[in-house]
Design an enzyme around this catalytic site. Structure first.
Site, short mmCIF file in Angstrom:
data_model
loop_
_atom_site.label_atom_id
_atom_site.label_comp_id
_atom_site.label_asym_id
_atom_site.label_seq_id
_atom_site.Cartn_x
_atom_site.Cartn_y
_atom_site.Cartn_z
N ASP A 98 0.86 -1.17 0.00
CA ASP A 98 0.00 0.00 0.00
C ASP A 98 0.90 1.23 0.00
O ASP A 98 1.83 1.31 0.80
CB ASP A 98 -0.89 -0.01 1.25
CG ASP A 98 -2.28 0.53 0.98
OD1 ASP A 98 -2.37 1.62 0.39
OD2 ASP A 98 -3.26 -0.13 1.35
N ASP A 201 -3.03 4.67 -2.42
CA ASP A 201 -4.09 5.27 -1.62
C ASP A 201 -4.48 6.65 -2.16
O ASP A 201 -3.61 7.49 -2.42
CB ASP A 201 -3.58 5.42 -0.18
CG ASP A 201 -4.69 5.70 0.81
OD1 ASP A 201 -5.56 4.83 0.98
OD2 ASP A 201 -4.68 6.80 1.41
N GLU A 256 -6.17 3.85 -6.14
CA GLU A 256 -7.46 4.06 -5.49
C GLU A 256 -7.91 5.46 -5.89
O GLU A 256 -7.27 6.44 -5.51
CB GLU A 256 -7.36 3.94 -3.97
CG GLU A 256 -8.73 3.88 -3.32
CD GLU A 256 -8.79 4.48 -1.93
OE1 GLU A 256 -9.72 4.16 -1.19
OE2 GLU A 256 -7.93 5.30 -1.58
N HIS A 328 -11.28 -3.01 3.11
CA HIS A 328 -11.19 -2.63 4.53
C HIS A 328 -11.98 -1.36 4.86
O HIS A 328 -12.04 -0.97 6.02
CB HIS A 328 -9.72 -2.45 4.91
CG HIS A 328 -9.10 -1.29 4.20
ND1 HIS A 328 -8.91 -1.27 2.83
CD2 HIS A 328 -8.67 -0.08 4.64
CE1 HIS A 328 -8.38 -0.11 2.48
NE2 HIS A 328 -8.22 0.63 3.56
N ASP A 329 -12.52 -0.68 3.85
CA ASP A 329 -13.32 0.53 4.08
C ASP A 329 -14.81 0.30 3.88
O ASP A 329 -15.60 1.25 3.98
CB ASP A 329 -12.91 1.63 3.09
CG ASP A 329 -11.49 2.13 3.29
OD1 ASP A 329 -10.99 2.07 4.43
OD2 ASP A 329 -10.89 2.58 2.29
#
Ligand code: TEU
Ligand code: CA
Length: 560
Positions: A98, A201, A256, A328-329
Site C-alpha cells: 500500500d 491510496d 485508489e 477494509h473501508d
C-alpha cells in the site's frame, strides 16, 4: 494488447492488524501472515495486497505513516518483512504494498520539520500551508473526510495546514519537486527490495488547484472535491512517477481513485496512458443517503448492473477493470449485496463470488470474504475502533443533529469496522486469531463461520472461491472475453454473456430469496455447466426455461 501477469491474477487483500496474531498481543502481525501463507496458496490466489505495514501512530490504522522505510513495531521488523516476501515468492505469490503518499502522519519527520517553518527550512514547503483569513478563521470551508474542517491551525507557524483526512494526516505538497523526489526515491527503495507492486491510496487527490475557494456545502462543511480530486497536475505527477520508478520494474499498480469515471480511468490506466495498470472505481459501492455516506439503503439491482456494465463495456480494449465487492473501508459483501441470514449466507456468498469473478478484470478478494464473513452486530458506539465511525457518530448524533435511533442503522450498515473484525480461523477462543485480547471485537458467529470448518467441507464458500480461481486459469474467456448484459430491467437477476473467439459463457445470478424463472438463450443449448452454487454439479437441461432457487447462480460454457 499484450497480456500481462496482473491481468490473469487474483488478488487477496490482507488487513494486517486483523489477519493473524503470532505473539498474542491482540494485534495481527507479519509473522502471523507468514504462518497463513499456505492457506492462501491453497485458495489459489496470485497476489497479496497488504494494507499499510509501515511505522505509524495508528490514528487511521497505518494510513498515517510516520516512516515509509520502517515497519510498524506491532507488526514486526524489517527482517520479518523480508522473510514474508521470500516465503510468499517461494510459493509463487507476489506482494503488493500500500502506498500512502497523498498525506503522511503529522509525526513524520518531514512534518515535524515543516511545522517549524522559517525561510530556509527545506521542509517548509513539503505540506500545504495557508495563512488564516483576516478574522483568523480557516482559509476556506472545506470539510475533511473524517469530519470537522480540513484545515488545522498551527500555533508555531501561525498558519493552517490542509488535511483531507484526519488532522494527523497532513496532505503533502506535490507541487514541490523535492516532495516528488523523496516519494520516488522511497518507492525505488521498496522496488529494489523486490516487491511486486503498489496499491496507491487516494492517488486521485494528490494534485490540488492553486485557487482554493469555498466548496458547495455538503453535510456540515464545503466539498473539496472539485479542487482536489483529479486535480490539474495529477496526470503529470503519475507520468513522472511512471517514468522515474514504475516503468523500471515489473510491477502491478492499482490506483485508489474515488470519484473516477470510465473516461477519467482511461487517463489513469488506459493501455497507452503510461501511468497505472488499473484503478479502483467506487460507483457501485457509493450510495449516498440523507446522512451522507451513512446509509442503510440497498442499491437497486438495476442500478448496480448499469454501473458495473458501463465499466465492463467502456474499458473493454481501452483499460483494465479491477473487480471488488468489499475492502477494509466497506461493509462485508454478503451482508450488503447478498443475505447474511444463516439459511442464505453460504448460498448468497457463492452467488456474489460467481457474479464478480466471471466479470472482465482482475478480481480482489478481501480477507474473510472467501469464508462468507458477515457484518458485525454492533451494540453501542463504544464498539467502534475506526476513526471515521467514531467521528461520524459524534458529528451527527452526539451533536444532537440526528436522533440515535435514526442514525444507528445507517452507521452500523456501512461502518468500516464491519470489515476489520479479526479473521475467523477456527472455533477456538477469539476465532483462533489471538490468545490475547483482540484490539477489536471478534464477530460472535465465528463458531459457525471459520476457515478450519470450511477447509474440510467440500461444499464450503472457501472451496467455491478456490474453484472460481482455478476456472479463471483454465478459460481465457473469463479473463479476456467481451461482455454483454442480459435482462437489464430485472430487479432480481444479474445475467450476462462473455465471449472470446468462439468460446462463450453464460453467467446467471439470482439476487433474491424468491424463486425465479430464467430462459437460457438458444445459443447455449447443449452447453456445459462450469460451476453452480446449487450443491453438486446439477445437469442443466439448457434449452429454454430453468428455475432459479434463492440466490442461485450458475455458469454455462460453450465452444462453437
Ligand atoms: O480511503 C479513501 C476513501 O476515499 C474512503 O474510502 C475513506 O475510507 C472513507 O470511507 C471516506 O468516507 C483510503 C483508505 O483506503 C482508507 O482506509 C484511509 O482511511 C484513507 O484513504 C486515508 O488514507
Ligand atoms: Ca501481534
Amino acid at each position: 494488447m499484450k497480456h500481462s501477469w496482473w491481468q490473469e491474477a487474483v488478488v487477496y487483500q490482507i488487513y494486517p492488524r486483523s489477519f493473524m496474531d503470532s505473539n498474542n498481543d491482540g494485534i495481527g502481525d507479519l509473522p502471523g501472515i507468514i504462518c497463513r501463507l499456505d492457506y492462501l496458496k491453497e485458495l489459489g490466489i496470485d497476489v497479496i495486497w497488504m494494507s499499510p505495514i509501515y511505522q505509524s501512530p495508528n490514528d487511521d490504522n497505518g494510513y498515517d505513516i510516520s516512516n515509509y522505510q520502517a515497519i510498524m513495531e506491532e507488526f514486526g521488523t524489517m527482517e520479518d518483512f523480508e522473510h514474508l516476501l521470500e516465503a510468499a515468492h517461494a510459493r509463487g505469490i507476489r506482494i503488493v504494498m500500500d502506498l500512502v503518499v497523498n498525506h503522511t502522519s503529522d509525526e513524520h519527520a518531514w512534518f515535524v520539520e515543516s511545522r517549524r517553518g522559517g525561510e530556509c527550512n527545506p521542509y517548509g514547503d513539503y505540506y500545504i500551508w495557508r495563512d488564516p483569513k483576516e478574522d483568523g478563521s480557516a482559509p476556506n470551508n472545506w470539510g475533511s473526510c473524517f469530519g470537522g474542517s480540513a484545515w488545522e491551525y498551527d500555533e508555531g507557524r501561525k498558519q493552517y495546514y490542509l488535511h483531507l483526512f484526519s488532522k494527523k494526516q497532513p496532505d503533502l505538497n506535490w507541487e514541490n519537486p523535492r516532495v516528488r523526489d523523496a516519494v520516488f526515491n522511497m518507492m525505488t527503495w521498496w522496488c529494489e527490495k523486490g516487491i511486486d507492486g503498489f496499491r496507491m491510496d487516494v492517488i486521485s487527490m494528490i494534485s490540488k488547484t492553486e485557487e482554493m475557494p469555498d466548496g458547495k456545502i455538503q453535510g456540515f462543511y464545503g466539498d473539496f472535491g472539485p479542487y482536489c480530486i483529479h486535480g490539474p497536475k495529477v496526470h503529470d505527477y503519475l507520468q513522472e512517477m511512471n517514468e522515474r520508478v514504475l516503468s523500471r520494474y515489473d510491477l502491478m499498480t492499482v490506483g485508489e481513485t474515488p470519484g473516477v469515471t470510465p473516461e477519467e480511468a482511461c487517463r489513469y490506466a488506459g493501455n497507452h496512458a503510461h501511468e497505472l495498470n488499473m484503478v479502483f472505481q467506487f460507483e457501485h459501492v457509493d450510495v449516498p443517503g440523507k446522512y451522507g455516506k451513512w446509509n442503510d439503503e440497498k442499491m437497486p439491482l438495476t442500478v448496480l448492473k448499469k454501473i458495473l456494465s458501463r465499466w465492463q463495456t467502456e474499458l473493454y480494449g481501452r483499460a483494465w477493470n479491477s473487480l471488488f465487492w468489499d475492502n477494509h473501508d466497506q461493509p462485508r459483501a454478503v451482508s450488503r449485496f447478498g443475505n447474511d441470514k444463516p439459511q442464505y449466507r453460504t448460498k448468497s456468498a457463492k452467488m456474489l463470488a460467481t457474479c464478480l469473478h466471471m466479470l472482465q478484470g482482475t478480481p480482489y478478494i478481501y480477507q474473510g470474504e472467501e469464508l462468507g464473513m458477515t457484518n458485525y452486530p454492533f451494540e453501542s458506539p463504544a464498539d467502534f475502533r475506526d476513526i471515521e465511525s467514531i467521528h461520524a457518530y459524534k458529528e451527527w448524533c452526539e451533536s444532537g443533529k440526528v436522533p440515535h435511533e435514526a442514525f444507528w442503522p445507517c452507521i452500523t450498515a456501512v461502518s468500516r469496522d464491519n470489515a476489520r473484525t479479526p479473521m475467523q480461523w477456527d472455533d477456538t477462543k477469539n476465532a483462533g486469531f489471538t490468545l490475547g485480547k483482540p484490539w477489536i471485537f471478534v464477530n460472535p458467529n465465528y463458531r459457525e463461520i471459520n476457515a478450519k470448518a470450511q477447509l474440510v467441507d467440500p461444499d464450503s464458500v472457501f472451496h467455491y472461491y478456490q474453484k472460481l480461481i482455478s476456472l479463471r486459469k483454465q478459460h481465457p474467456v473469463i479473463v479476456y472475453g467481451g461482455y454483454q448484459l442480459l435482462l437489464p430491467e430485472s430487479e432480481e437477476i444479474f445475467a450476462y454473456i462473455r465471449e472470446l473467439e468462439g468460446e462463450m459463457l453464460l453467467v446467471v445470478c439470482s439476487f433474491v430469496e424468491q424463486e425465479m424463472e430464467f430462459t437460457v438463450p438458444e445459443e447455449f443449448a447443449g452447453a456445459q455447466c462450469l460451476i453452480t452454487n446449487c450443491g453438486l454439479q446439477q445437469d442443466f437441461n439448457t434449452a429454454g426455461a430453468v428455475r432459479l432457487g434463492a440466490y442461485e447462480a450458475f455458469v454455462l460454457h460453450k465452444k462453437l
